[in-house]
Design a protein around this motif. Structure first.
Motif, PDB file in Angstrom:
ATOM      1  N   GLN B 253       0.732  -1.188   0.094  1.00  0.00           N
ATOM      2  CA  GLN B 253       0.006  -0.069   0.006  1.00  0.00           C
ATOM      3  C   GLN B 253       0.823   1.283   0.048  1.00  0.00           C
ATOM      4  N   PRO B 254       0.457   2.083  -0.791  1.00  0.00           N
ATOM      5  CA  PRO B 254       1.063   3.586  -0.715  1.00  0.00           C
ATOM      6  C   PRO B 254       1.073   4.337   0.661  1.00  0.00           C
ATOM      7  N   PRO B 255       1.942   4.935   1.142  1.00  0.00           N
ATOM      8  CA  PRO B 255       1.581   5.832   2.263  1.00  0.00           C
ATOM      9  C   PRO B 255       0.357   6.856   2.026  1.00  0.00           C
ATOM     10  N   LEU B 256      -0.386   7.223   2.881  1.00  0.00           N
ATOM     11  CA  LEU B 256      -1.474   7.858   2.370  1.00  0.00           C
ATOM     12  C   LEU B 256      -1.066   9.279   2.003  1.00  0.00           C
ATOM     13  N   ASN B 257       0.082   9.908   2.589  1.00  0.00           N
ATOM     14  CA  ASN B 257       0.830  11.068   1.922  1.00  0.00           C
ATOM     15  C   ASN B 257       0.958  11.138   0.668  1.00  0.00           C
ATOM     16  N   LEU B 258       1.264   9.879   0.145  1.00  0.00           N
ATOM     17  CA  LEU B 258       1.716   9.646  -1.329  1.00  0.00           C
ATOM     18  C   LEU B 258       0.332  10.085  -2.049  1.00  0.00           C
ATOM     19  N   ILE B 259      -0.737   9.565  -1.732  1.00  0.00           N
ATOM     20  CA  ILE B 259      -1.894   9.940  -2.476  1.00  0.00           C
ATOM     21  C   ILE B 259      -2.281  11.184  -2.557  1.00  0.00           C
ATOM     22  N   LYS B 260      -2.191  11.789  -1.187  1.00  0.00           N
ATOM     23  CA  LYS B 260      -2.545  13.314  -1.058  1.00  0.00           C
ATOM     24  C   LYS B 260      -1.414  14.027  -1.853  1.00  0.00           C
ATOM     25  N   SER B 261      -0.144  13.768  -2.029  1.00  0.00           N
ATOM     26  CA  SER B 261       0.717  14.467  -2.751  1.00  0.00           C
ATOM     27  C   SER B 261       0.528  14.351  -4.162  1.00  0.00           C
TER      28      SER B 261
END
Ligand code: SF4
Ligand code: SF4
Lengths: 436, 394
Positions: B253-261
């Motif tokens: 899974q991607p870190p949530l921050n990655l999706i936000k970024s």
């Protein structure tokens, strides 16, 4: 035994025993046959070593081309490094299996085989999918290039450590309804089950002698090295020769050679001649490194370390556990063969196997060569190491190299680790002596 | 009093975030403790026949690694540096006792790492059941279909051995119906995001899907219904973002921050391969007839294409991405693959070639579940978004 000594040039030719020379001839003849297949109107099938259905392909007069073997040959000849980089230039990741990249790089550079002649385009990609995920993507990648038909033949994973009737039935049905009709169409040759039976009978014969040779390492000193030498011993049976008279003859010859070594109380032949005194008996898990093969091997025989059993010599079949191709159950037997290849066995089975080898071959310990780019072997090896150590009380060690990418072979590191490992074995022995 | 919907999107997402960051799985523990005889069966990302666990009266619990919040202490000792992160953080969850309440684990045949992890589980946690789910790569009903039915049947037997009760066909049918509701709601959520990506941020969509991995499906259905209702009552500002499809997040899974970024860099994600198990099947699974056969048929003929799956037809290779781009009116594809991930990284060049032949812009980078540095990714995605705008405006 005939020892073929090379001319006195640098680097010195490796010393080969007669069986090695014989095998070299076989492999060369096979590559020549491959290179000229199209001229003779022969069809070519590319397929993988674990789960290769050589006997079946022979029923369709097809020549077998094994991309892993090409990668190994290119590794031994120090060609693979350039090929791997070529594939990376084409967009392949640095993280994935280097066999694939060596193969793709070789293709990009004209597909020149190890004999210096161009390899023919395959007429079919027989995707015998056993125990390694990379196989599937590898042939999808090649399919784009060759625009030829790809046959998926799926082997279920032995997750619960047993073969079920559903697994066999899935595989036999795939053979009957899918693989065989497609091979008939592509080759234009009608399938004859009696012809298959005959090949399987021959396979079983060669397999008997092959197992005898591997198990000869139970002797002290071991007359063979079951890892570095083992690579040669598995060649014909894992490659394009199973089911042929050539393979039967080769293993008969090899067996006689080993019998003679036992009678003379000799250890294995190394590239520098007969090995000196046997000081350490090891079991090795994982594939070897091919780009620095000789240097790697030397680190062992210089210290008197001989490998008495290895899991790598079981990647193309676990014959020492009793399996033989069976002419009376031809398709079922092909299925069982695929199901049993080493990396299709679950981790607990792999651990049991290594534990048994340590006990049966009276080894001093386990060495794991973890391959950077091979998840199929490598994921889980640290646990396997601990488990085997716990169960046998024998020391284990871990080294890391790569198959055919020279960038990941650090000779100094490997040597250091091996030296400390041998010391560890000595200490353990001294401990026992002290306790006695 | 203000006439507000019962739940706001913020309430719902706050609950999802709490579930997401709870690596002790309190909700699932409480569910299990509420009634004697209940079982919880973990499964690794990608796909698992959750309906069967549900039919056995159990809670299928998604074990999606440790993300960037879990400090991996023990797990690192089990894996070499050149193996992806998810198996080590999964082992960490096991070794640290966070999964002590789980009755069994299902390992889908996603790749060699997960395959071997199933055996590690057997060795490390012998008292917990471990079931490997072998998925067919032959899509003929009589071949791969029959094999898959036998896999499902054995899974039922395995689950029965955990509960001591057989699983009836009627129970499976009823479970399929509940999961059909879930699939329908997830499809509606995806459709809404594709239509109004400014209103359904992908970080919210992701959290909603993750919540569904740790709570009962009925509760998740309600949660999705509430979210869909709440989101329709709001209008968030529309930005001049580029529309992209993400590919590569099917396992680790991607870190949530990655999706936000990615979103902050000026991209609207309009399709992705997050948490595929929630929409493995493209439409409802049939309810009439043999339920195991229906599940098998849906898998063989109506499920997502994804890197770990074989594509028998070369002419169709990678077209699923092109279709997704067209259907969702995307302007480009971002390949975000896990480092050291064989299926993803071996597949990527093939997908890139297909996109290229269709003139679809793309970029590629790698991530790990604990990637911390988002700046390079934000810059790369931002440049990509800008170039798409320039390119489409030209
Ligand atoms: S990943 Fe390992 S087993 Fe698979 S093809 Fe590569 S070297 Fe062989
Ligand atoms: S991230 Fe990739 S390599 Fe790692 S377990 Fe998942 S599918 Fe396998």
């Amino acid at each position: 035994m005939t020892v073929i000594v090379g001319p006195k040039t640098k680097p010195p030719e490796a010393i080969k025993d007669a069986s090695m020379a014989r095998q070299k001839q076989m492999v060369n003849a096979h590559y020549d046959r491959l290179a000229s297949a199209k001229e003779r109107g022969e069809k070519v099938a590319a397929t993988f070593v674990p789960g290769n259905l050589n006997e079946l392909l022979m029923c369709f007069d097809m020549v077998n081309n094994l991309p892993e073997v090409n990668a190994i040959q290119n590794g031994l000849r120090r060609q693979s490094g350039g090929y791997v980089m070529e594939a990376e230039k084409l967009g392949h990741s640095e993280d994935v299996c280097t066999y694939v990249k060596s193969d793709i790089g070789m293709m990009a550079k004209g597909n020149i085989g190890p004999n210096g002649k161009p390899l023919p385009d395959p007429d079919v990609l027989l995707l015998s999918y056993t125990g390694c995920f990379t196989f599937m993507k590898w042939f999808e990648l090649l399919r784009r290039q060759y625009k030829c038909e790809t046959i998926m033949f799926q082997t279920p994973y032995l997750a619960d450590g047993r073969i079920t009737t559903d697994m066999i039935s899935y595989m036999v049905k795939q053979l009957r309804q899918d693989v065989i009709p497609k091979l008939e169409r592509i080759s234009g040759v009608k399938f004859d089950i009696d012809r298959l039976r005959e090949y399987l009978r021959k396979s079983a014969k060669a397999e008997d002698d092959h197992v005898w040779v591997l198990q000869s390492a139970k002797h002290k000193p071991s007359p063979i090295d079951a890892y570095f030498g083992g690579i040669y011993y598995i060649g014909p049976i894992f490659g394009a020769f199973r089911g042929t008279d050539d393979a039967i003859e080769y293993y008969k010859f090899l067996r006689a050679e080993v019998e003679q070594r036992i009678a003379q109380g000799k250890g294995p032949v190394t590239p520098d001649g007969n090995m000196g005194q046997e000081r350490y008996r090891l079991v090795v898990e994982g594939p070897p490194n091919y780009t620095n093969f000789r240097q790697f091997w030397k680190m062992f025989y210089d210290e008197g370390a001989v490998v008495v059993a290895s899991s790598y010599t079981k990647v193309g079949g676990t014959y020492d556990y009793g399996f033989r191709h069976d002419p009376d159950r031809p398709l079922e037997s092909l299925a069982e063969y695929c199901l049993n290849v080493y990396t299709n066995r679950n981790l607990p089975m792999r651990v049991d196997m290594l534990e048994n080898y340590i006990n049966e071959y009276q080894a001093d310990g386990l060495l794991i060569n973890s391959i950077k780019s091979c998840n199929s072997f490598s994921a889980g090896q640290l646990l396997m190491m601990r488990e085997v150590e716990k169960r046998t009380g024998k020391p284990a060690a871990f080294i890391e190299t790569d198959l055919v990418d020279p960038r990941y072979f650090s000779a100094a590191n490997v040597k250091n680790r091996l030296e400390s490992y041998f010391q560890m074995i000595e200490q353990k022995r001294a401990g026992f002596r002290g306790a006695a | 009093m203000l006439d507000r919907p019962h739940h706001t999107t913020a309430d719902i997402i706050a609950r999802c975030e709490a579930l997401f960051s709870d690596l002790s799985f309190t909700a699932a523990r409480e569910w299990k403790a509420a009634e004697p005889g209940r079982i919880v069966v973990g499964f690794l990302p990608y796909y698992a026949p959750r309906e069967l666990v549900h039919a056995a009266g159990g809670l299928p619990l998604g074990i999606f690694g440790g993300g960037d919040q879990l400090e991996v202490i023990h797990g690192d000792a089990y894996y070499q540096s050149y193996i992806c992160r998810i198996p080590r953080s999964t082992i960490e969850l096991g070794v640290s006792g966070r999964l002590d309440f789980v009755d069994g684990m299902m390992f889908p045949s996603i790749c060699d790492v997960i395959r071997n992890l199933s055996g590690m589980w057997k060795l490390m946690f012998p008292s917990k059941g471990a079931r490997y789910i072998d998925l067919p790569h032959n899509f003929d009903d009589d071949l791969g279909g029959e094999f898959y039915v036998s896999e499902l049947r054995e899974t039922c037997e395995w689950l029965s051995s955990l509960t001591g009760k057989p699983i009836t066909s009627d129970a499976i049918r009823a479970s399929i119906a509940v999961f059909n509701d879930n699939r329908r709601l997830v499809r509606a959520l995806y459709q809404l995001r594709a239509d109004e990506p400014w209103n359904v941020p992908s970080s919210e969509l992701y959290l909603l899907l993750r919540a569904g991995m740790v709570i009962p499906v009925e509760e998740h259905n309600q949660m999705l219904t509430n979210y869909l209702a709440a989101v329709r009552l709001q209008q968030r500002p529309i930005k001049d973002n580029s529309r992209v499809v993400i590919c590569g997040m099917f396992c680790e899974q991607p870190p949530l921050n990655l999706i936000k970024s990615i979103e902050l860099s000026g991209c609207y994600i309009v399709d992705d391969d997050f948490i595929l198990v929630t929409r493995w099947e493209n439409s409802d699974v049939a309810l009439d007839g043999d339920p195991l056969r229906n599940l098998a048929r849906a898998d063989l003929h109506d499920s997502k294409s994804t890197p770990p799956k074989y594509e028998p037809d070369e002419a169709k290779k990678g077209l699923y991405l092109v279709d997704s781009v067209r259907k969702n009116r995307a302007e480009g594809v971002i390949f975000a693959m896990t480092s050291f991930c064989d299926p993803g990284l071996l597949e990527r060049p093939m997908l890139q070639a297909v996109l290229k032949s269709h003139g679809i812009p793309q970029i590629a980078f790698k991530y790990a579940e604990n990637s911390g540095q988002m700046q390079p990714i934000r810059e790369q995605a931002g440049t990509f978004a800008d170039s798409i705008k320039l390119w489409s405006g030209a």
